[in-house]
Design a protein around this motif. Structure first.
Motif, PDB file in Angstrom:
ATOM      1  N   ALA A  81       0.828  -1.208   0.000  1.00  0.00           N
ATOM      2  CA  ALA A  81       0.000   0.000   0.000  1.00  0.00           C
ATOM      3  C   ALA A  81       0.860   1.256   0.000  1.00  0.00           C
ATOM      4  O   ALA A  81       0.544   2.247  -0.668  1.00  0.00           O
ATOM      5  N   GLN A  84       2.519   2.025  -3.477  1.00  0.00           N
ATOM      6  CA  GLN A  84       1.532   2.550  -4.423  1.00  0.00           C
ATOM      7  C   GLN A  84       1.298   4.034  -4.164  1.00  0.00           C
ATOM      8  O   GLN A  84       1.237   4.841  -5.099  1.00  0.00           O
ATOM      9  N   LYS A  85       1.201   4.405  -2.894  1.00  0.00           N
ATOM     10  CA  LYS A  85       1.011   5.816  -2.543  1.00  0.00           C
ATOM     11  C   LYS A  85       2.257   6.626  -2.913  1.00  0.00           C
ATOM     12  O   LYS A  85       2.158   7.802  -3.277  1.00  0.00           O
ATOM     13  N   GLY A  96      -3.725   9.400  -8.273  1.00  0.00           N
ATOM     14  CA  GLY A  96      -4.651   8.405  -7.774  1.00  0.00           C
ATOM     15  C   GLY A  96      -5.954   8.502  -8.540  1.00  0.00           C
ATOM     16  O   GLY A  96      -6.418   9.598  -8.859  1.00  0.00           O
ATOM     17  N   ASP A 103      -6.332   2.018  -9.760  1.00  0.00           N
ATOM     18  CA  ASP A 103      -5.519   2.597  -8.688  1.00  0.00           C
ATOM     19  C   ASP A 103      -4.889   3.925  -9.071  1.00  0.00           C
ATOM     20  O   ASP A 103      -4.960   4.896  -8.323  1.00  0.00           O
ATOM     21  N   GLN A 118      -4.264  -0.730 -12.650  1.00  0.00           N
ATOM     22  CA  GLN A 118      -4.296  -1.402 -11.360  1.00  0.00           C
ATOM     23  C   GLN A 118      -2.868  -1.738 -10.986  1.00  0.00           C
ATOM     24  O   GLN A 118      -2.095  -2.207 -11.818  1.00  0.00           O
ATOM     25  N   LYS A 120      -0.129  -3.828  -8.683  1.00  0.00           N
ATOM     26  CA  LYS A 120       0.101  -5.026  -7.877  1.00  0.00           C
ATOM     27  C   LYS A 120       1.558  -5.035  -7.426  1.00  0.00           C
ATOM     28  O   LYS A 120       2.428  -4.485  -8.082  1.00  0.00           O
TER      29      LYS A 120
END
Length: 234
Positions: A81, A84-85, A96, A103, A118, A120
């Motif tokens: 998480a 990704q941020k 975002g 995502d 997206q 992963k």
């Protein structure tokens, strides 16, 4: 991306890794000081303690519980998480997404195409059911765009895998790519698409590593182990 721009990003990445990843890891480790945080397998707990240290003591029983969480599931779950941020906080051209099942959105630095993605973590992080879920999210994004008179004409729907190599991709990712015709960008390819730099992936790993060597969690692990061992003695 110029060399100067990349160096600036890598500097921000070093600071981010220290302040976000390392600090959160310490915080999450301290949260494991309570025995109620663990689901203990009574069939294997004693065996694993003996296997790890050659003896069964409150300390070895505590370590068997703590170490897998601290070095495995806890950090891997939170890092997915966080990284990704990182892409949206640090990379100015990545945003975002407000679209369900998407995502991030970015302009592909290689093709110049708007991409809905997206994200992963690794090359083996989806299962058979996830393939259908991802496909469903992408189809829904198409329908929503059509409803809003904003067709995704000329845009791309893709899955971005944050680390690994194309050869490492599981059959499920390959199914998305080969059977359902969605792009799957993995490792260096994904970061190249985000930044325009072919070596950004390798340099980012190096930058994180330069900060990571400063970590020393021995004292913290010993502290939490002692608290757990004290509860086990009761």
């Amino acid at each position: 991306m110029t060399s100067s721009e990349q160096n600036k990003l890598l500097g921000l990445a070093r600071t981010w890794f220290a302040e976000v990843v390392m600090e959160n890891h310490k915080t999450n480790t301290l949260k494991l000081s309570n025995l109620t945080e663990f689901q203990i397998n009574p069939f294997l707990h004693t065996y694993l303690a003996a296997f790890l240290t050659g003896e069964v003591t409150p300390d070895s029983l505590a370590k068997v519980l703590l170490l897998p969480r601290v070095l495995g599931t806890s950090i891997n779950t939170s890092f997915g998480a966080q990284i990704q941020k990182f892409t949206t906080d640090i990379l100015s051209e990545v945003f975002g997404s407000t679209t369900d099942g998407i995502d991030i959105e970015f302009i592909d630095a290689v093709t110049g195409i708007k991409t809905y993605c997206q994200v992963k973590l690794g090359p083996n992080t989806i299962n058979k059911d996830d393939v259908e879920t991802i496909k469903g999210h992408f189809q829904k994004a198409h329908r929503l765009a059509k409803t809003n008179n904003a067709k995704l004409q000329g845009a791309n729907l893709a899955v971005g895998v944050l680390y690994g190599e194309d050869a490492d991709l599981s059959g499920h990712y390959k199914s998305l790519r080969d059977n359902h015709h969605y792009d799957v960008f993995v490792g260096s390819t994904f970061w190249h698409r985000l930044t325009g730099s072919e070596d950004f992936y390798a340099e980012l790993i190096k930058a994180f590593g330069e900060v990571a060597v400063q970590a020393n969690g021995n004292g913290l692990i010993d502290e939490v182990t002692a608290k757990l061992a004290k509860q086990i003695k009761r």
